[in-house]
Design an enzyme around this catalytic site. Structure first.
Site, short mmCIF file in Angstrom:
data_model
loop_
_atom_site.label_atom_id
_atom_site.label_comp_id
_atom_site.label_asym_id
_atom_site.label_seq_id
_atom_site.Cartn_x
_atom_site.Cartn_y
_atom_site.Cartn_z
N ASN A 260 -6.93 6.36 -1.69
CA ASN A 260 -5.97 5.45 -1.37
C ASN A 260 -6.28 4.22 -2.23
O ASN A 260 -7.06 3.57 -2.31
CB ASN A 260 -5.76 4.82 -0.03
N LYS B 113 -9.44 2.21 -1.73
CA LYS B 113 -9.29 1.63 -0.48
C LYS B 113 -10.95 2.13 -0.01
O LYS B 113 -11.52 3.13 0.30
CB LYS B 113 -8.52 2.04 0.25
N GLU C 187 -5.83 8.77 7.66
CA GLU C 187 -6.50 8.24 6.50
C GLU C 187 -7.72 8.97 6.15
O GLU C 187 -7.91 9.26 5.21
CB GLU C 187 -6.50 6.78 6.36
N CYS D 255 -4.61 -2.83 2.87
CA CYS D 255 -4.38 -2.80 4.23
C CYS D 255 -5.69 -3.23 5.34
O CYS D 255 -6.08 -4.36 5.49
CB CYS D 255 -3.75 -1.52 4.67
N ASN E 280 0.38 -1.24 5.27
CA ASN E 280 1.50 -0.20 6.21
C ASN E 280 0.93 -0.59 7.63
O ASN E 280 -0.33 0.11 8.01
CB ASN E 280 1.28 1.06 5.88
N GLU F 264 0.92 -1.21 -0.10
CA GLU F 264 -0.07 0.01 -0.14
C GLU F 264 0.90 1.19 0.13
O GLU F 264 1.95 1.31 0.65
CB GLU F 264 -0.92 -0.02 1.27
#
Ligand code: CDT
Length: 303
Positions: free
Chosen positions: A109, A126, A145, A171, A196, A46
């Site tokens: 993302n 994401k 995020e 993730c 991550n 990611e």
């Protein structure tokens, strides 16, 4: 059988000021080594092109923008696509995506799937964005995020490419059974997931020692309960003062880890996988048509 050799391509830490050219060179080196070992598909982490910047509260918009890609491929990422074409190696690449619609900037993302001719054949944004929106002073590092990305608007698509039905997630998605189930209901045979993951979880530090366990638990359970191959790839090591777990691995539809990296740096692990092995589960214990009971699953879809 439908066999292919795949690689998880873990990256060690990326410095806050590391130029894209340096990171991309590291990734081309990993792709080249994967090719030497016979791999035709490589999974990167990611946000693979930069440091995991959501750990910082960045107020300067130009600085924030510098972590995003506005075109793919761009000048700095083109060498990855050139290497893919030259070596005949497809890849999964996670990155921060910035698009401009009129006056509005939109940020996601994102991950893309590139085939062995260097063409983009799939994109995913994401869905499960963890963390928080505002600066929180009590934290040793931020997880912004929810501030830096919009909720992904593409759902969980699958792609018929490279000899199979491919799915992607990013993730935190890997901790949610629904991710694997939706992809598998659409026929995904191989699910690729970059991550991550900090060792330290500020809200529940008593879980810090469980981070590697929870990572593999999620990947292995997702593979087994859906009869799919899963590849998980970390950005690992001490990055920006924050320790990130490694453990990048390839998981069989039985839930067994069949290959795993050894350290926390740039490293690949490869395995020959047979996509037809998904049938061992999907034609038996997890035959969705015969044994699923969606009539009893209503609350899963309630808001
Ligand atoms: N990048 C990412 O989604 N990381 C989260 C960290 C834990 S939630 C703050 C993860 O699920 O691994």
């Amino acid at each position: 059988s439908r066999k292919l050799i795949v690689a998880t391509a873990q990256l060690g830490p990326i410095a806050r000021d590391e130029p894209r050219s340096s990171t991309v060179s590291r990734m081309v080196a990993l792709m080249t080594e994967a090719h030497r070992r016979g791999a035709t598909l490589v999974v990167f982490p990611e946000l693979a092109l930069t440091s995991f910047f959501p750990r910082w509260f960045i107020e300067d918009e130009a600085e924030l923008d510098s972590f995003y890609e506005t075109e793919m491929p761009g000048t700095e990422t083109q060498p990855l696509f050139d290497a893919a074409r030259k070596l005949g190696v497809g890849f999964y690449l996670g990155y921060a995506e910035l698009i401009v619609e009129g006056e509005t900037k939109r940020r996601f993302n994102t991950t893309i799937l590139v085939d062995q001719t260097g063409e983009i054949v799939g994109k995913y944004r994401k869905v499960h964005l963890p963390g928080h929106y505002n600066f929180e002073e009590w934290r040793p590092f931020q997880h912004l995020e929810k501030r830096y990305f919009e909720h992904g608007d593409l759902g969980f698509p699958v792609f018929e490419t490279m000899g199979g039905t491919m799915g992607m997630a990013i993730c935190n998605d890997r901790r949610w059974p629904e991710t694997y189930r939706v992809l598998s209901l659409r026929g995904a045979e191989l699910i690729m997931i970059g991550y991550n993951t900090p060792v330290h979880y500020p809200q529940a530090p008593e879980h810090d020692h469980l981070q590697d366990f929870h990572n593999h638990l999620s990947l292995q359970a997702g593979a087994y309960a859906n009869g799919a191959w899963v590849i998980g790839t970390a950005k690992a090591g001490r990055e920006g003062g924050c320790d990130l777990i490694g453990g990048s691995c390839i998981v069989a539809p039985t839930g067994e880890i069949v290959a795993m990296v050894q350290g926390l740096g740039d490293e690949i692990a490869t395995a020959e996988i047979d996509l037809d092995r998904c049938k061992e589960l999907r034609e038996n214990v997890f035959n969705f048509t015969l044994h699923r009971e969606p009539g009893d699953y209503g609350p899963i879809c309630a808001g």
